[in-house]
Design a protein around this motif. Sequence first.
Motif, mmCIF file in Angstrom:
data_model
loop_
_atom_site.group_PDB
_atom_site.id
_atom_site.type_symbol
_atom_site.label_atom_id
_atom_site.label_comp_id
_atom_site.label_asym_id
_atom_site.label_seq_id
_atom_site.Cartn_x
_atom_site.Cartn_y
_atom_site.Cartn_z
ATOM 1 N N CYS A 318 0.837 -1.190 0.000
ATOM 2 C CA CYS A 318 0.000 0.000 0.000
ATOM 3 C C CYS A 318 0.876 1.245 0.000
ATOM 4 C CB CYS A 318 -0.937 0.005 1.208
ATOM 5 S SG CYS A 318 -0.089 0.029 2.809
ATOM 6 N N LEU A 319 0.322 2.348 -0.444
ATOM 7 C CA LEU A 319 1.071 3.602 -0.467
ATOM 8 C C LEU A 319 1.392 4.031 0.960
ATOM 9 C CD1 LEU A 319 -0.937 5.538 -3.207
ATOM 10 C CD2 LEU A 319 1.259 4.386 -3.452
ATOM 11 N N GLY A 320 2.655 4.389 1.191
ATOM 12 C CA GLY A 320 3.077 4.776 2.523
ATOM 13 C C GLY A 320 3.473 3.613 3.396
ATOM 14 N N LYS A 338 -8.627 0.963 4.770
ATOM 15 C CA LYS A 338 -8.320 2.376 4.554
ATOM 16 C C LYS A 338 -7.089 2.596 3.687
ATOM 17 C CE LYS A 338 -10.305 3.813 8.982
ATOM 18 N NZ LYS A 338 -10.036 4.530 10.262
ATOM 19 N N ALA A 339 -6.377 1.536 3.358
ATOM 20 C CA ALA A 339 -5.120 1.673 2.616
ATOM 21 C C ALA A 339 -5.380 2.033 1.156
ATOM 22 C CB ALA A 339 -4.324 0.375 2.697
ATOM 23 N N GLU A 340 -4.455 2.793 0.582
ATOM 24 C CA GLU A 340 -4.493 3.130 -0.837
ATOM 25 C C GLU A 340 -3.359 2.406 -1.542
ATOM 26 O OE1 GLU A 340 -4.327 7.308 -1.337
ATOM 27 O OE2 GLU A 340 -6.129 7.718 -0.152
ATOM 28 N N TYR A 341 -3.625 1.996 -2.784
ATOM 29 C CA TYR A 341 -2.658 1.198 -3.540
ATOM 30 C C TYR A 341 -2.343 1.881 -4.864
ATOM 31 C CZ TYR A 341 -3.736 -2.516 -0.212
ATOM 32 O OH TYR A 341 -3.891 -3.247 0.936
ATOM 33 N N PRO A 342 -1.150 1.674 -5.381
ATOM 34 C CA PRO A 342 -0.800 2.275 -6.683
ATOM 35 C C PRO A 342 -1.520 1.567 -7.821
ATOM 36 C CG PRO A 342 0.972 0.849 -5.924
ATOM 37 C CD PRO A 342 -0.018 0.904 -4.801
ATOM 38 N N ASP A 343 -1.769 2.301 -8.903
ATOM 39 C CA ASP A 343 -2.415 1.727 -10.088
ATOM 40 C C ASP A 343 -1.425 0.885 -10.882
ATOM 41 O OD1 ASP A 343 -4.615 3.124 -9.286
ATOM 42 O OD2 ASP A 343 -4.355 4.758 -10.723
ATOM 43 N N THR A 344 -1.946 -0.136 -11.550
ATOM 44 C CA THR A 344 -1.122 -0.982 -12.414
ATOM 45 C C THR A 344 -0.950 -0.304 -13.769
ATOM 46 O OG1 THR A 344 -2.110 -2.903 -11.327
ATOM 47 C CG2 THR A 344 -0.808 -3.312 -13.301
ATOM 48 N N TYR A 434 8.546 8.772 4.996
ATOM 49 C CA TYR A 434 7.506 9.558 4.352
ATOM 50 C C TYR A 434 7.332 10.857 5.131
ATOM 51 C CZ TYR A 434 6.503 5.026 2.256
ATOM 52 O OH TYR A 434 6.612 3.830 1.607
ATOM 53 N N VAL A 435 7.564 11.974 4.482
ATOM 54 C CA VAL A 435 7.442 13.284 5.114
ATOM 55 C C VAL A 435 6.040 13.805 4.813
ATOM 56 C CG1 VAL A 435 8.407 15.597 5.331
ATOM 57 C CG2 VAL A 435 9.896 13.670 4.760
ATOM 58 N N GLY A 436 5.182 13.795 5.802
ATOM 59 C CA GLY A 436 3.795 14.166 5.592
ATOM 60 C C GLY A 436 2.923 12.939 5.401
ATOM 61 N N GLU A 437 1.632 13.133 5.482
ATOM 62 C CA GLU A 437 0.681 12.026 5.421
ATOM 63 C C GLU A 437 0.035 11.871 4.047
ATOM 64 O OE1 GLU A 437 -2.149 12.691 8.485
ATOM 65 O OE2 GLU A 437 -0.700 12.425 10.128
ATOM 66 N N ASP A 438 0.257 12.789 3.142
ATOM 67 C CA ASP A 438 -0.363 12.718 1.817
ATOM 68 C C ASP A 438 0.424 11.735 0.942
ATOM 69 O OD1 ASP A 438 -1.747 13.054 -0.500
ATOM 70 O OD2 ASP A 438 -1.256 15.172 -0.773
ATOM 71 N N THR A 439 -0.171 10.581 0.645
ATOM 72 C CA THR A 439 0.496 9.555 -0.157
ATOM 73 C C THR A 439 0.274 9.739 -1.653
ATOM 74 O OG1 THR A 439 -1.424 8.092 0.067
ATOM 75 C CG2 THR A 439 0.338 7.877 1.699
ATOM 76 N N GLN A 440 -0.542 10.719 -2.045
ATOM 77 C CA GLN A 440 -0.789 10.920 -3.472
ATOM 78 C C GLN A 440 0.463 11.393 -4.201
ATOM 79 O OE1 GLN A 440 -3.592 10.128 -5.248
ATOM 80 N NE2 GLN A 440 -4.131 9.160 -3.302
ATOM 81 N N HIS A 441 1.415 11.966 -3.473
ATOM 82 C CA HIS A 441 2.656 12.406 -4.105
ATOM 83 C C HIS A 441 3.484 11.225 -4.609
ATOM 84 C CE1 HIS A 441 1.835 16.431 -2.770
ATOM 85 N NE2 HIS A 441 1.838 16.076 -1.498
ATOM 86 N N LEU A 442 3.197 10.032 -4.097
ATOM 87 C CA LEU A 442 3.963 8.859 -4.497
ATOM 88 C C LEU A 442 3.609 8.393 -5.892
ATOM 89 C CD1 LEU A 442 3.681 6.900 -1.153
ATOM 90 C CD2 LEU A 442 5.710 8.027 -2.028
ATOM 91 N N GLN A 443 2.444 8.756 -6.395
ATOM 92 C CA GLN A 443 2.013 8.300 -7.700
ATOM 93 C C GLN A 443 2.452 9.271 -8.787
ATOM 94 O OE1 GLN A 443 -2.017 6.319 -7.665
ATOM 95 N NE2 GLN A 443 -2.246 7.596 -5.848
#
Length: 801
Positions: A318-320, A338-344, A434-443
């Motif tokens: 999962c992201l993060g 609640k976990a978010e995952y990267p797209d294939t 991970y600096v901050g809680e926003d995991t959208q930056h990982l994508q």
Amino acid sequence: MADGAGLNSFTSRVTKRVSNVNVAPVAANIRRKSRQQSQRRTTHNRVVLERVLGITTSNSSGLACDPNTGLVAYPAGCVVVILHPKKNKQNHILNTSRLFSFSPMVKSYLVNSGHMPCVRVWDVAEQTQVAEVQCHKYGVACVAFSTNSSYIVSVGYQHDMTVSVWEWRKGTVIASNKVSSRVLSVSFSEDNSYFVTAGNRHVKFWYLDASKERRVNSTVPLIGRSGLLGEQRNSMFCGLSCGRGNMASSTYCITSSGLLCQFNSRRMLDAWVDLKTTSARCLSVNEVFIFCGCADGTVRLFSPQNLHYITTLHRPHCLGVDITQGLQPGHLFVADPKAEYPDTLALTFDPVTRHLTCVYNDHSVYVWDVRDIKNVGKVYSALYHSGCVWSLEVCTYPDMDLSRSCLPPGSFLTCSSDNTIRLWHRSLSNLIVYVGEDTQHLQTEGERGEGGGMDAKSGIRVLGISPDGQHLAAGDRNGNVHIFGLQFMDQLQKIEAHDSEVLCLEFSPAETGLHLLASASRDRLIHIFNMEKNYSLEQTVYDHSASITAIKFTEVLMVSCGADKSIYFRTAEQSSEGLNFARSHHVVEKTTLYDMDLDATHTHTAIACQDRNIRVYNVKSGKMKKCFKGSTSDDGTLLKVQMDPAGIYLATSCSDKSICIFDYESGECVATLFGHSEIVTGMRFSQDCRHLITISGDSCVFLWRLDSQMTNCMRKRLAERKRTAGLTATAKAPTKEQLIRDEHTLERKEQINPRTTAKDLVKMLEETSTKVSISTVKRVLYRHNLKGCSARKKPLLQNRH
């Protein structure tokens, strides 16, 4: 990659550029040419690309698997990485490539297309180019081998509007035609009689047999027939594959909205099934399964015969995720609602080993063993940066006590626009902060859904490691400075230091006796923090009138340069209000100054200038010592400069994406490196003098191995410097713990021999790599109620009354 560089050598090695000077005598020209050829042979193998940490695949056209050997190919900047998943080994082909297809033949060939634009065929075993054709004007969108490996089909960009089939062994285009839609995927039928293209509201069947009958000795038009899309005529078909085995007459497509479609032999949309996902990007088809890559890391399996659903594979991390949990078995299978995952993003299947390779939009790669779909296992995985890599720090420094260092020797840290700090050791990512809680930056920015756009000011911009190896400072693009403890990588403090992004962080060296951290920003300010006072603000410097690009400490001096073309030399002065850095020299150049580094003696600073020159200044006098060209190109700007630990070689990066290594004394270019597809944002020599590490805006980290001659030369210089200093280690200011230990040593020495002189005590401490003055020894003795007397009358040390 620079034009013509690395394309003719077809290896990951670099050559030295030697200028030819025309001289009248023929004999002199012959001698000069032979001398240049010998020099080229000598430097040809000097630097080799050893490891690539990154991937830049954006769709299935940028991922391929060799059906004979199981090798996986993907792009990383301007390098084709040939990965052996089981052995975790890499080979590299330097080329401006983005798209790949492996030949089904026993002897593996890799076809790739580049920015030039042209299509090239490489022999994977020999790593040599065997064919090339230029038949597109703007760029190549996708390529594919025919099943019998006789032909290659290439489709140009939308503005190019060309689809071509060429007989690659002869290098001739046999058929071509126009295509008006944007094409995203292409696939050959099993019998080689036709191929299919898919894209935006586009599925078209192209027939080779009919085109061959009309061909005499020139290129003929391709015969194409559009697929009958029916209700899906407005869909975006982003993935495509022709059937295999009993379903060879069928063609399978996937839409971006999440539908799996099947076309029959009459080009009609025969059936479709809802994948029950928000979006889909890719698919891979074999005789048994259809693999569909969907959003949130989902890969669904269907039957090619009737499109019946079979199963869904395990999702990746999962992201993060804390990757240190990867040591625990089954960590991937713990479901978190609640976990978010990267797209294939891309899929490729190896029919021999039955391995499925998946690439996700957080720039991670997984290889799954799907021999038993009820018990799917992970063969290989790697997590890389998904955004521009801004800064790089090697974890071991000459003045760092290895016994107290929190990180293993040879490891290094990188930071990126994806808001992460990553620790790399032995070519693996061992830790992600991970600096901050926003995991959208990982994508990847272009692949997020609605509402997930990346803030333009996100990410960590610069890193710095304290000389004692205990703290890590990280400056972000919002002007904040984060302080982490390296032992547990926990955030100790957050300082709101600047109004704009932090561009520089620099700790004062241990030998200065100061414990300072300086931060510089685009807001033209330099803040100096006192580490001993919990990073309280000690001083703010306002001298610069533009962005500050580099800052360095040496002894009691601080040097800074910036976009205002100024270099400021400041000296530390102790006043009643505390420590203060006062300006001692100010130099103004005619060009912008982008980076700076100190030489091994810390007496001179080398500055990278906009006019592609390296200017070297004396830090005490502020006078320029020498100036030499820092790039082999006549275009671009020098962006970064880095000295090796011994002070023999100097590496530079230019805006043309090239890297040059120079002899610091003579200014002679030793090697030129190419491979990154974006500007190089940072470089570091490893502390063992064996590697040069480079980072770039293409999200990749490259490890270049220096040849043994360069390594031995640097190590020899380091050993000579230690011998000259008469120390087994670099002289450094004693720490508090060392002083306490040495005070006890003084007491014991006095008890054993009361007539010991102060000079004897100084020499004794120097033997333990602690350099102190006689006055310091006397102060220590005084604190322990001891004083010195004449050795003629009474013992030197006695209790004072």
